[in-house]
Write a protein that holds these residues in place. Sequence first.
Motif, mmCIF file in Angstrom:
data_model
loop_
_atom_site.group_PDB
_atom_site.id
_atom_site.type_symbol
_atom_site.label_atom_id
_atom_site.label_comp_id
_atom_site.label_asym_id
_atom_site.label_seq_id
_atom_site.Cartn_x
_atom_site.Cartn_y
_atom_site.Cartn_z
ATOM 1 N N ASP A 272 -70.310 2.852 49.915
ATOM 2 C CA ASP A 272 -69.744 3.825 48.978
ATOM 3 C C ASP A 272 -69.249 5.107 49.640
ATOM 4 O O ASP A 272 -68.987 6.110 48.964
ATOM 5 N N GLU A 273 -69.101 5.103 50.968
ATOM 6 C CA GLU A 273 -68.528 6.241 51.676
ATOM 7 C C GLU A 273 -67.118 5.875 52.144
ATOM 8 O O GLU A 273 -66.891 4.786 52.691
ATOM 9 N N LEU A 274 -66.166 6.779 51.916
ATOM 10 C CA LEU A 274 -64.794 6.562 52.350
ATOM 11 C C LEU A 274 -64.711 6.736 53.864
ATOM 12 O O LEU A 274 -64.897 7.842 54.379
ATOM 13 N N VAL A 275 -64.446 5.642 54.587
ATOM 14 C CA VAL A 275 -64.492 5.683 56.053
ATOM 15 C C VAL A 275 -63.143 5.370 56.700
ATOM 16 O O VAL A 275 -63.024 5.413 57.922
ATOM 17 N N GLY A 276 -62.141 5.084 55.917
ATOM 18 C CA GLY A 276 -60.829 4.796 56.467
ATOM 19 C C GLY A 276 -59.824 4.601 55.355
ATOM 20 O O GLY A 276 -60.192 4.390 54.193
ATOM 21 N N GLY A 277 -58.546 4.680 55.721
ATOM 22 C CA GLY A 277 -57.523 4.450 54.715
ATOM 23 C C GLY A 277 -56.158 4.920 55.153
ATOM 24 O O GLY A 277 -55.961 5.393 56.282
ATOM 25 N N LEU A 278 -55.224 4.811 54.249
ATOM 26 C CA LEU A 278 -53.849 5.211 54.510
ATOM 27 C C LEU A 278 -53.160 5.487 53.192
ATOM 28 O O LEU A 278 -53.659 5.121 52.126
ATOM 29 N N TYR A 279 -51.999 6.143 53.281
ATOM 30 C CA TYR A 279 -51.186 6.333 52.083
ATOM 31 C C TYR A 279 -49.718 6.215 52.447
ATOM 32 O O TYR A 279 -49.331 6.323 53.617
ATOM 33 N N GLY A 280 -48.901 5.985 51.433
ATOM 34 C CA GLY A 280 -47.473 5.854 51.647
ATOM 35 C C GLY A 280 -46.744 5.771 50.324
ATOM 36 O O GLY A 280 -47.319 6.012 49.257
ATOM 37 N N VAL A 281 -45.487 5.396 50.388
ATOM 38 C CA VAL A 281 -44.590 5.393 49.241
ATOM 39 C C VAL A 281 -43.971 4.008 49.103
ATOM 40 O O VAL A 281 -43.623 3.379 50.112
ATOM 41 N N ALA A 282 -43.827 3.529 47.865
ATOM 42 C CA ALA A 282 -43.197 2.231 47.615
ATOM 43 C C ALA A 282 -41.965 2.411 46.742
ATOM 44 O O ALA A 282 -42.042 3.037 45.676
ATOM 45 N N LEU A 283 -40.849 1.888 47.215
ATOM 46 C CA LEU A 283 -39.624 1.837 46.422
ATOM 47 C C LEU A 283 -39.104 0.412 46.487
ATOM 48 O O LEU A 283 -38.810 -0.101 47.568
ATOM 49 N N GLY A 284 -38.985 -0.224 45.328
ATOM 50 C CA GLY A 284 -38.531 -1.601 45.321
ATOM 51 C C GLY A 284 -39.444 -2.480 46.145
ATOM 52 O O GLY A 284 -40.646 -2.551 45.895
ATOM 53 N N LYS A 285 -38.900 -3.132 47.165
ATOM 54 C CA LYS A 285 -39.665 -4.021 48.040
ATOM 55 C C LYS A 285 -39.831 -3.431 49.443
ATOM 56 O O LYS A 285 -39.943 -4.163 50.424
ATOM 57 N N VAL A 286 -39.861 -2.101 49.530
ATOM 58 C CA VAL A 286 -40.070 -1.410 50.807
ATOM 59 C C VAL A 286 -41.263 -0.476 50.657
ATOM 60 O O VAL A 286 -41.353 0.279 49.676
ATOM 61 N N PHE A 287 -42.187 -0.534 51.622
ATOM 62 C CA PHE A 287 -43.307 0.400 51.660
ATOM 63 C C PHE A 287 -43.094 1.346 52.834
ATOM 64 O O PHE A 287 -42.878 0.907 53.966
ATOM 65 N N PHE A 288 -43.166 2.646 52.562
ATOM 66 C CA PHE A 288 -42.963 3.674 53.580
ATOM 67 C C PHE A 288 -44.333 4.250 53.942
ATOM 68 O O PHE A 288 -44.914 5.024 53.173
ATOM 69 N N GLY A 289 -44.867 3.862 55.090
ATOM 70 C CA GLY A 289 -46.159 4.374 55.516
ATOM 71 C C GLY A 289 -46.067 5.827 55.936
ATOM 72 O O GLY A 289 -45.105 6.233 56.589
#
Length: 252
Positions: A142-159
């Motif tokens: 229950d501790e946040l130990v890793g991750g990432l975020y980004g943006v999705a438009l259509g069928k492209v994910f922008f990390g």
Amino acid sequence: MSAPYWLSPRYPDWFPDVEEALRDPDGLLALGGDLSTSRLLAAYRHGIFPWYSDEQPILWWSPDPRSVLFPDALKISRSLRKNLKKGQFRITFDTAFAEVMQQCALPRRDGLGTWITDEMQRAYRHFHEAGHAHSVEAWYDDELVGGLYGVALGKVFFGESMFTHMSDASKIAFVTLVAHLRAWQFQLVDCQVETEHLNSLGAQNIPRREFTRYLDTYCEPLNAGHWSVDPGRIRQLQATGRIDTDQSFDSP
């Protein structure tokens, strides 16, 4: 007039052609403007992203070449496969977006400051609330130990950025994301600029012109909304340490 261009808040959907970006520093295209949802949508749609520090105006970039990952080209090392099969992390989508950004914004080991300013965090939280920005979380007890975020438009994910506090936590979060993106028939993951870490996962450089052609083809429709993991996909990853290339399921 030539790059870098000054952007007016009165025209939130306008950017100059990315081919006018500077060579030195590589990819600098424009300055100013704002981080409204409409401007961020226009920026990503044209292969442009903000990257600046607190003492600077908003800087907009479109480097050439562009680092990308084609989902089918994902590489999973033997050691990473072993850790996937251990199932020690619980992976979620879009459950702790603000916390992931805060962790990504922490000072780096080299002692330099972060480019994820408070202004950036506020803007991307709004972008997330609008259903365009997404987070992937890796939890341990229950501790946040890793991750990432980004943006999705259509069928492209922008990390955008990732962080880790335990070995392979961010990599397992990324592999889990790509497994879902492949099943959702995403065509491209934008990694922005080349790094050894991303190259080890299968990223490669392509010319900016080629990158923007992919955006022209795959960025519509927007399909805004929040994501959740597929339990079957998680079980398959933990059972085999591999991504099933044949199985697909409905878009998020």
